[in-house]
Design an enzyme around this catalytic site. Structure first.
Site, PDB file in Angstrom:
ATOM      1  N   LYS A 219       0.877  -1.168   0.000  1.00 36.41           N
ATOM      2  CA  LYS A 219       0.000   0.000   0.000  1.00 36.41           C
ATOM      3  C   LYS A 219       0.917   1.220   0.000  1.00 36.41           C
ATOM      4  CE  LYS A 219      -4.127   0.981   2.329  1.00 36.41           C
ATOM      5  NZ  LYS A 219      -5.077   1.091   1.243  1.00 36.41           N
TER       6      LYS A 219
HETATM    7  N1  PY5 Z   1      -7.619  -2.560  -2.475  1.00 32.82           N
HETATM    8  C1  PY5 Z   1      -7.001  -1.354  -2.464  1.00 32.82           C
HETATM    9  C2  PY5 Z   1      -6.246  -0.917  -3.657  1.00 32.82           C
HETATM   10  C3  PY5 Z   1      -7.089  -0.553  -1.319  1.00 32.82           C
HETATM   11  O1  PY5 Z   1      -6.492   0.630  -1.295  1.00 32.82           O
HETATM   12  C4  PY5 Z   1      -7.835  -0.990  -0.204  1.00 32.82           C
HETATM   13  C5  PY5 Z   1      -7.966  -0.105   0.997  1.00 32.82           C
HETATM   14  C6  PY5 Z   1      -8.456  -2.245  -0.268  1.00 32.82           C
HETATM   15  C7  PY5 Z   1      -8.317  -3.000  -1.424  1.00 32.82           C
HETATM   16  C8  PY5 Z   1      -9.203  -2.817   0.897  1.00 32.82           C
HETATM   17  O2  PY5 Z   1      -8.303  -3.192   1.907  1.00 32.82           O
HETATM   18  P1  PY5 Z   1      -8.719  -3.209   3.447  1.00 32.82           P
HETATM   19  O3  PY5 Z   1      -9.924  -4.054   3.522  1.00 32.82           O
HETATM   20  O4  PY5 Z   1      -7.558  -3.799   4.134  1.00 32.82           O
HETATM   21  O5  PY5 Z   1      -8.992  -1.810   3.821  1.00 32.82           O
HETATM   22  N2  PY5 Z   1      -8.080   1.245   0.699  1.00 32.82           N
HETATM   23  C9  PY5 Z   1      -7.941   2.279   1.710  1.00 32.82           C
HETATM   24  C10 PY5 Z   1      -8.968   2.150   2.822  1.00 32.82           C
HETATM   25  O6  PY5 Z   1      -8.731   2.697   3.886  1.00 32.82           O
HETATM   26  C11 PY5 Z   1      -7.989   3.652   1.076  1.00 32.82           C
HETATM   27  C12 PY5 Z   1      -9.242   4.000   0.348  1.00 32.82           C
HETATM   28  C13 PY5 Z   1      -9.293   5.368  -0.234  1.00 32.82           C
HETATM   29  O7  PY5 Z   1     -10.007   1.533   2.647  1.00 32.82           O
END
Ligand code: PY5
Length: 304
Positions: free
Chosen positions: A159
């Protein structure tokens, strides 16, 4: 939407006032995207704020840092404690949590090892990312013409801040023509994920989600939903999905910390329909767990 301002932000081990949490314009990460970050949520429970899978999120931050050869100046345990301290300092019952570790001021070349690694943690109240309406009634999604980054371009397992310009292009492309969210395909044409969410489809009662080899992030909401679904007795497979699998699905939903669990009611003009029964069941269970109402998964909550 402007970010709602709270009192304090944690920067390199100290709590500073929100307005003083500033960095130099020659910060390495500002120029080259050389930072790694997390998105975490704390929910209100009977026992006060509880952070959902906090240690697991910090372990992922450490993995992202390892990929980019960044030596984090704080341990996972210290970062876990710092998040709790920051939430307490701001008196929040629930919030979004954004830790970031980045190459700081001190080097302008692309060999970054001489720049310091700075770490900060900000928290603020943030409603569900794709909106309450989306959670209730579903969102409209479109496959973006921008391909998701692939492992030999940029590692999807990390990330990292710079990787998100790929997500931004996809998001801009579809929202400018009236869709709520993008779906991205990987370099081989398989369905990967949303710009900031993992994706699941359901057909004939069976749940599928793309494997991480399709350039999907190892999402913690994804991992949680996989566990919950299997515990509820559903068959769930991590399997490559093609775009017509989306069109023909009975139910589709996104998962993510910011987004939570969001039904998709349309893809590329094909109706999927109202949020279906399995999506609803998983949403209900998920919200019960994060709010501390389901004792079976209480170990996922880290109380502030
Ligand atoms: N895929 C990507 C590219 C992500 O950035 C995220 C999370 C996820 C999947 C989902 O992962 P998790 O379930 O561990 O959150 N994105 C961030 C979030 O806080 C940033 C979003 C703008 O959800």
């Amino acid at each position: 939407m402007p970010i709602p301002k709270v009192e304090k932000i944690w920067m390199n081990g100290k709590l500073v006032n929100w307005d003083d949490a500033k960095i130099h314009v020659l910060t390495h990460a500002l120029h080259y995207g050389s930072g790694v970050f997390e998105g975490i949520r704390a929910y209100e429970t009977d026992r006060g704020a509880a952070v959902f899978r906090l240690t697991d999120h910090m372990k992922r931050l450490a993995r992202s840092a390892k990929i980019y050869r960044m030596d984090l100046p704080f341990s996972v345990e210290e970062l876990v404690e710092a998040v709790k301290e920051t939430i307490r300092a701001n008196n929040l019952k629930s919030c979004y949590i954004r830790p970031i570790a980045y190459r700081g001021y001190g080097e302008m070349g692309l060999y970054p090892m001489k720049a310091p690694i700075d770490v900060s943690i900000a928290v603020w109240p943030w409603g569900t990312y794709l909106g309450e309406e989306g959670i209730k009634h579903g969102v409209r999604a479109k496959i973006s013409s921008y391909q998701r980054i692939s492992p030999n371009v940029l590692p999807p397992a990390a990330k990292a801040t710079g990787q998100y310009i790929n997500s931004i292009l996809a998001k801009l492309e579809v929202t400018e023509i009236g869709y709520d969210e993008a779906i991205m395909l990987d370099h081989q044409g398989f369905v990967s994920e949303g710009p900031g969410e993992n994706i699941f489809i359901i057909r004939d009662g069976i749940i599928y989600t793309p494997p991480t080899s399709a350039s999907a992030l190892e999402g913690l909401t994804r991992d949680s939903v996989m566990k919950i679904a299997r515990d509820l007795g559903y068959s769930l497979f991590e399997q490559n999905i093609v775009r017509s699998d989306l069109y023909l699905a009975d139910e589709i939903f996104f998962t993510g910390t910011a987004a939570e669990i969001v039904p998709i009611r349309e893809v590329d003009g094909r109706a999927i329909g109202k949020p279906g029964p399995i999506t609803r069941k998983l949403q209900d269970k998920f919200y019960a767990i994060v709010k501390g109402k389901d004792k079976e998964y209480i170990e996922w909550l880290e109380f502030v």
